[in-house]
Design a protein around this motif. Structure first.
Motif, PDB file in Angstrom:
ATOM      1  N   UNK A 201       0.840  -1.197   0.000  1.00  8.42           N
ATOM      2  CA  UNK A 201       0.000   0.000   0.000  1.00  8.42           C
ATOM      3  C   UNK A 201       0.872   1.244   0.000  1.00  8.42           C
ATOM      4  N   UNK A 202       0.245   2.372  -0.349  1.00 11.60           N
ATOM      5  CA  UNK A 202       0.973   3.633  -0.381  1.00 11.60           C
ATOM      6  C   UNK A 202       0.021   4.786  -0.103  1.00 11.60           C
ATOM      7  N   UNK A 203       0.626   5.974   0.116  1.00 12.93           N
ATOM      8  CA  UNK A 203      -0.128   7.182   0.436  1.00 12.93           C
ATOM      9  C   UNK A 203       0.526   8.345  -0.320  1.00 12.93           C
ATOM     10  N   UNK A 204       0.244   8.480  -1.637  1.00 14.05           N
ATOM     11  CA  UNK A 204       0.952   9.490  -2.439  1.00 14.05           C
ATOM     12  C   UNK A 204       0.713  10.926  -2.008  1.00 14.05           C
ATOM     13  N   UNK A 205      -0.472  11.218  -1.423  1.00 14.72           N
ATOM     14  CA  UNK A 205      -0.795  12.591  -1.034  1.00 14.72           C
ATOM     15  C   UNK A 205      -0.998  12.679   0.469  1.00 14.72           C
ATOM     16  N   UNK A 206      -0.458  13.716   1.078  1.00 15.52           N
ATOM     17  CA  UNK A 206      -0.639  13.926   2.514  1.00 15.52           C
ATOM     18  C   UNK A 206      -1.862  14.781   2.820  1.00 15.52           C
ATOM     19  N   UNK A 207      -2.414  15.439   1.791  1.00 17.02           N
ATOM     20  CA  UNK A 207      -3.590  16.280   1.964  1.00 17.02           C
ATOM     21  C   UNK A 207      -4.525  16.116   0.776  1.00 17.02           C
ATOM     22  N   UNK A 215     -17.843  23.389   2.185  1.00 15.50           N
ATOM     23  CA  UNK A 215     -16.431  23.348   2.577  1.00 15.50           C
ATOM     24  C   UNK A 215     -15.497  23.305   1.368  1.00 15.50           C
ATOM     25  N   UNK A 216     -16.011  23.526   0.176  1.00  9.28           N
ATOM     26  CA  UNK A 216     -15.192  23.459  -1.040  1.00  9.28           C
ATOM     27  C   UNK A 216     -13.957  24.337  -0.894  1.00  9.28           C
ATOM     28  N   UNK A 217     -12.802  23.770  -1.247  1.00  8.16           N
ATOM     29  CA  UNK A 217     -11.534  24.475  -1.132  1.00  8.16           C
ATOM     30  C   UNK A 217     -10.792  24.207   0.160  1.00  8.16           C
ATOM     31  N   UNK A 218     -11.476  23.609   1.144  1.00 11.84           N
ATOM     32  CA  UNK A 218     -10.838  23.292   2.425  1.00 11.84           C
ATOM     33  C   UNK A 218      -9.898  22.098   2.252  1.00 11.84           C
ATOM     34  N   UNK A 219      -8.749  22.155   2.901  1.00 12.54           N
ATOM     35  CA  UNK A 219      -7.771  21.070   2.856  1.00 12.54           C
ATOM     36  C   UNK A 219      -7.939  20.171   4.073  1.00 12.54           C
ATOM     37  N   UNK A 220      -7.916  18.855   3.839  1.00 14.12           N
ATOM     38  CA  UNK A 220      -8.014  17.892   4.937  1.00 14.12           C
ATOM     39  C   UNK A 220      -6.800  16.975   4.903  1.00 14.12           C
ATOM     40  N   UNK A 221      -6.347  16.502   6.073  1.00 14.50           N
ATOM     41  CA  UNK A 221      -5.174  15.620   6.107  1.00 14.50           C
ATOM     42  C   UNK A 221      -5.533  14.195   5.701  1.00 14.50           C
ATOM     43  N   UNK A 222      -4.548  13.477   5.204  1.00  5.89           N
ATOM     44  CA  UNK A 222      -4.697  12.065   4.860  1.00  5.89           C
ATOM     45  C   UNK A 222      -3.864  11.265   5.860  1.00  5.89           C
ATOM     46  N   UNK A 223      -4.518  10.421   6.652  1.00  4.68           N
ATOM     47  CA  UNK A 223      -3.799   9.651   7.663  1.00  4.68           C
ATOM     48  C   UNK A 223      -3.994   8.152   7.517  1.00  4.68           C
ATOM     49  N   UNK A 224      -4.358   7.718   6.312  1.00  3.87           N
ATOM     50  CA  UNK A 224      -4.437   6.287   6.008  1.00  3.87           C
ATOM     51  C   UNK A 224      -3.982   6.081   4.578  1.00  3.87           C
ATOM     52  N   UNK A 225      -3.534   4.871   4.254  1.00  8.13           N
ATOM     53  CA  UNK A 225      -3.074   4.590   2.893  1.00  8.13           C
ATOM     54  C   UNK A 225      -4.252   4.613   1.925  1.00  8.13           C
ATOM     55  N   UNK A 226      -4.008   5.178   0.752  1.00  8.50           N
ATOM     56  CA  UNK A 226      -5.072   5.405  -0.224  1.00  8.50           C
ATOM     57  C   UNK A 226      -4.901   4.604  -1.514  1.00  8.50           C
ATOM     58  N   UNK A 227      -3.886   3.772  -1.563  1.00 13.44           N
ATOM     59  CA  UNK A 227      -3.685   2.868  -2.707  1.00 13.44           C
ATOM     60  C   UNK A 227      -3.262   1.522  -2.129  1.00 13.44           C
ATOM     61  N   UNK A 228      -4.095   0.508  -2.339  1.00 13.46           N
ATOM     62  CA  UNK A 228      -3.847  -0.807  -1.755  1.00 13.46           C
ATOM     63  C   UNK A 228      -3.963  -1.863  -2.843  1.00 13.46           C
ATOM     64  N   UNK A 229      -2.994  -2.742  -2.891  1.00 14.41           N
ATOM     65  CA  UNK A 229      -3.039  -3.846  -3.843  1.00 14.41           C
ATOM     66  C   UNK A 229      -2.607  -5.117  -3.137  1.00 14.41           C
TER      67      UNK A 229
END
Length: 360
Positions: A201-207, A215-229
Motif C-alpha cells: 500500500x501507499x499514500x501518495x498525497x498527505x492532503x 467546505x469546497x476548497x478546504x484542505x483535509x489531512x490524509x492519515x491512512x493509505x489510499x492505494x492498496x493492492x
C-alpha cells in the motif's frame, strides 16, 4: 412467510434512503421504528410512513415490537450499536463493515451466538442477478477450473464529490475498507474463502482538497493509505489480484474478471445488483453475453435483511462479513510488514440464489 419481520432502523443518514425504498415495497418486512442522534432526520423518515415511531436509540433496541435492528450508523459505531441490540435480544443487520476492527467484529459474533440471535451484514449486492449469474457459470464449469481473478476499483478520490469526505482519509477509511467489502464479498461468493494474502500500500498525497459543498476548497489531512493492492490465495487454490485506489484517474479494466482453465468471465460491478456477465471460452473469437440465470430479480439494498425473514442464516451473513473484514485487515498487516499473512478466519461459501423474486 407468516407475519412480516418487524424492523427498527438506527441511523437515518443518506444510505437509509436506499433501504427505505426497498422496505416500502417488500411484504416480508415492516418498518416499526426509527432512531437517529439527529432526531429531525428520524422524524423526516417517520413523517411519510404511518405507524412508524421515532425513538431514542436505547428505546428502539429495547422495544418489544422490534425484532431486527437495521444498523445504518457510521462504521465506528457499528459494533457499539450491534452489541446493544444483541444484549436486548435482537437480531442485527448492519451496513458494511461489520465493525471497525476484527476484534470488535469477533465480539459481535460471539455475543450473538451466546444470545441465540442472528447477524447479517451488507453488502447484499452479491444476491442480485449480476454476481449470481456469474457464480452459476463458475459452478457449471463454463470456464473450467477457476485459476485466477482480478478485482479493480480506482477513483481519483471521494473528496472531489463528497461535501464531508474526512472519514474516508482517517484510519478505518481508505479505498480498501470503503469499497473492498463489495469486491471481496463477490470474490468469496465466486471462489470461496481466502487462506492467505500478500499486500502492499501507499499514500501518495498527505492532503486532499474538498471539491464540493460548503467546505469546497478546504484542505483535509490524509492519515491512512489510499492505494492498496494484493494477492489473495483462496482455499480452492485460485489466486485473486486486488487493486483498490483513491489515487488513480481511470481504468479500462473490468470490475471483476474470473479466469479458468477453459475460459474467462467478466463480472458486473459488485456495487450494483445486476449487469451483463460476459464469457469467452478458449477458441471463441469474442466475448458473448450470458442470459440471466440466477439471483434475485430487481434486487436492491435491503434484500439481505429481507432474507432474515425467510432464511435461518442470511446469505449476507455476519460470518461472511467477518471473513471479509479479516481479509482486509490481513492485507493491511501484510502491507505494513512486507510478509505474507495467513487469514485466520474462514466461512462457508454462501449458497447460490436461484433466479427468483424475494416475494416468491
Amino acid at each position: 412467510m407468516g407475519k412480516p419481520l418487524s424492523v427498527g432502523i438506527v441511523g437515518c443518514g443518506a444510505i437509509s434512503g436506499h433501504y427505505l425504498a426497498t422496505l416500502d415495497r417488500l411484504s416480508g418486512v415492516r418498518l416499526a421504528a426509527v432512531a437517529d442522534l439527529d432526531r429531525s432526520r428520524a422524524e423526516t423518515v417517520a413523517s411519510s410512513r404511518p405507524g412508524v415511531r421515532v425513538l431514542a436509540v436505547s428505546e428502539l433496541v429495547d422495544d418489544t415490537d422490534v425484532e431486527v435492528v437495521l444498523n445504518l450508523t457510521v462504521p465506528a459505531a457499528h459494533a457499539e450499536v450491534a452489541l446493544k441490540a444483541i444484549a436486548a435480544g435482537k437480531s442485527v443487520y448492519g451496513e458494511k463493515p461489520l465493525a471497525a476492527t476484527v476484534a470488535d467484529a469477533r465480539k459481535v459474533l460471539y455475543e450473538a451466538d451466546a444470545a441465540g440471535v442472528r447477524v447479517g451484514c451488507a453488502p447484499d449486492t452479491v444476491l442480485g442477478t449480476g454476481t449470481q449469474t456469474a457464480r452459476q457459470a463458475v459452478d457449471s464449469g463454463a470456464i473450467g477450473v477457476p485459476v485466477a481473478a482480478t478485482a479493480t476499483m480506482v477513483t481519483p478520490g471521494h473528496e472531489r464529490w463528497h461535501p464531508n469526505p474526512d472519514f474516508y482519509y482517517l484510519p478505518g477509511g481508505g479505498p480498501l475498507l470503503d469499497m473492498g467489502p463489495y469486491y471481496l464479498s463477490a470474490l468469496v461468493t465466486l471462489l470461496g474463502p481466502v487462506v492467505s494474502v500478500v499486500g502492499a500500500s501507499s499514500r501518495p498525497k498527505s492532503e486532499r482538497v474538498i471539491g464540493s459543498g460548503s467546505r469546497a476548497g478546504e484542505t483535509i489531512p490524509v492519515s491512512t493509505d489510499t492505494h492498496v493492492t494484493g494477492v489473495l490465495t483462496h482455499r480452492s487454490g485460485a489466486l485473486s489480484t486486488l487493486l483498490m485506489s483513491f489515487d488513480v484517474a481511470a481504468t479500462r479494466s473490468s470490475p471483476i474478471e474470473v479466469h479458468g482453465t477453459e475460459g474467462s468471465l467478466v463480472v458486473p460491478d459488485p456495487n450494483t445488483f445486476d449487469g451483463d456477465v460476459l464469457v469467452r471460452e478458449i477458441g471463441e473469437p469474442d466475448w458473448r453475453r450470458l442470459e440471466v440465470s440466477a439471483g434475485y430479480r430487481d434486487a436492491a439494498r435491503g434484500y439481505g435483511l429481507a432474507e432474515m425473514a425467510t432464511e435461518t442464516e442470511p446469505r449476507a451473513s455476519g460470518r461472511l462479513a467477518f471473513h471479509v473484514l479479516d481479509i482486509m485487515e490481513s492485507l493491511l498487516s501484510s502491507a505494513n510488514s512486507g510478509r505474507a499473512v495467513s487469514v485466520e478466519s474462514t466461512c462457508q461459501r454462501p449458497s447460490p440464489v436461484p433466479l427468483t423474486s424475494i416475494a416468491e
